[in-house]
Design an enzyme around this catalytic site. Sequence first.
Site, PDB file in Angstrom:
ATOM      1  N   HIS A 189       0.861  -1.180   0.000  1.00  0.00           N
ATOM      2  CA  HIS A 189       0.000   0.000   0.000  1.00  0.00           C
ATOM      3  C   HIS A 189       0.895   1.227   0.000  1.00  0.00           C
ATOM      4  O   HIS A 189       1.733   1.399   0.882  1.00  0.00           O
ATOM      5  CB  HIS A 189      -0.923   0.033   1.214  1.00  0.00           C
ATOM      6  CG  HIS A 189      -1.814   1.245   1.232  1.00  0.00           C
ATOM      7  ND1 HIS A 189      -3.047   1.271   0.608  1.00  0.00           N
ATOM      8  CD2 HIS A 189      -1.634   2.488   1.766  1.00  0.00           C
ATOM      9  CE1 HIS A 189      -3.586   2.469   0.770  1.00  0.00           C
ATOM     10  NE2 HIS A 189      -2.747   3.226   1.462  1.00  0.00           N
ATOM     11  N   CYS A 190       0.711   2.087  -0.987  1.00  0.00           N
ATOM     12  CA  CYS A 190       1.563   3.271  -1.137  1.00  0.00           C
ATOM     13  C   CYS A 190       0.815   4.504  -0.634  1.00  0.00           C
ATOM     14  O   CYS A 190      -0.190   4.917  -1.225  1.00  0.00           O
ATOM     15  CB  CYS A 190       1.967   3.456  -2.597  1.00  0.00           C
ATOM     16  SG  CYS A 190       3.043   4.887  -2.869  1.00  0.00           S
ATOM     17  N   GLY A 191       1.307   5.079   0.462  1.00  0.00           N
ATOM     18  CA  GLY A 191       0.681   6.282   1.003  1.00  0.00           C
ATOM     19  C   GLY A 191       0.795   7.468   0.073  1.00  0.00           C
ATOM     20  O   GLY A 191      -0.090   8.331   0.047  1.00  0.00           O
ATOM     21  N   ASN A 194      -2.003   7.002  -2.138  1.00  0.00           N
ATOM     22  CA  ASN A 194      -3.271   6.732  -1.465  1.00  0.00           C
ATOM     23  C   ASN A 194      -3.986   5.568  -2.145  1.00  0.00           C
ATOM     24  O   ASN A 194      -5.201   5.574  -2.332  1.00  0.00           O
ATOM     25  CB  ASN A 194      -4.164   7.982  -1.459  1.00  0.00           C
ATOM     26  CG  ASN A 194      -5.341   7.855  -0.507  1.00  0.00           C
ATOM     27  OD1 ASN A 194      -5.270   7.124   0.479  1.00  0.00           O
ATOM     28  ND2 ASN A 194      -6.424   8.554  -0.803  1.00  0.00           N
TER      29      ASN A 194
END
Length: 382
Positions: A189-191, A194
């Site tokens: 999951h890439c912040g 998002n």
Amino acid sequence: MDVPWLLVAHGSVTALVVVSFLCGQWPIFEGTFVQRINHFLTFGAYHHLLRLVHAACGNGARDLVLGVESYCCDRPNPILQIFYVAIIGVTYFIIVQTSFQYIPGYYVSGLHRYLSIVAVAIGALLFVLTSFSDPGTVTAENVSQYLSAYPYDGIIFEEKECSTCKIARPARAKHCRICDKCVARFDHHCGWMNNCIGEKNTRYFVAFLVWHFLICLYGAVILGFILAGELKERKVVYILTVYYGIDNSFSGLFPHVAQWLLAVHNTQILLAVFLAIIALLLGGFCAYHTHLCLTNTTTNETFKWQDYIMWRKKVNEEKAAANGEVRKSPPSKWKAFFSRSHTEADETIVKNNIYDRGMIRNMCEVFVPLSERQSFSRKKSD
């Protein structure tokens, strides 16, 4: 004369912080100050902040901080997306305001004014594609196709049901606790996006990394040529050697040239250093994800294999201890880290990646995902 040493000190501290943050958990740094810096940056500083807030303002303020943490870390939010847009926008604005006046220059063509706009626009497009594209959500409607596309290897992926989605979890899929959905060929999951990085948008994510690495490298090089052109046009070296009698050698000229550049073009130097550091970091990420693509592996699978190998090593050590065997410890962590030799117990631990089909087919699977192929649609009709 003190300015170059100040830059060296600044660069050394920056490098130490970056290396500690990114690599501090490696076994090679176990028990060292690098690991301690990593722990402080990732956990310690936050826990100290919580204690300080609790001591100064009470439980209410502490709960507020925990609520902010939950929003930032445990739920989808656009904070890092906004931060990315701000970084790109502010950096490009500063470059336009401070450096476009030197374009065209002695070594830089006026064409770069327009190339920079195109480069930033392509980067923004890749950012949008990665952020808002479907990463490969597994649903009750398409789960059967994904089950057929990726077989279970029986080691890191076994047949099971997702306890949240209540559907069979295909091999290579994972339920993201932040997005609250199962993602096929889950990477992470890439912040910054998002969004999850999975089967359908890994291609956009890798293209985003590569393109931004090239943009930062391009910007740093152009700024370097601008500075070199200014030195040439203003005849700085000629003036220093002829009028001030400075020795025409690198050791003699460097301190004076550096002082002049810092006095007249400090903004360009800071921008070039900033872009070079970002390019270095992005280059590392590009190399890592290129390796993952070429071997048909994901970040999630890398961690799973590490856990599996560590578990197997522990089992082997326990068996060896039970049999009365004594394993000689390596002379140092550095030799253990870089050594290519393996013990007898280690040789039995083999990483068997059944999804690796060769570099060409692996890359094709990234850029033309299985779910977008006709064979995937036929499985749906079957």
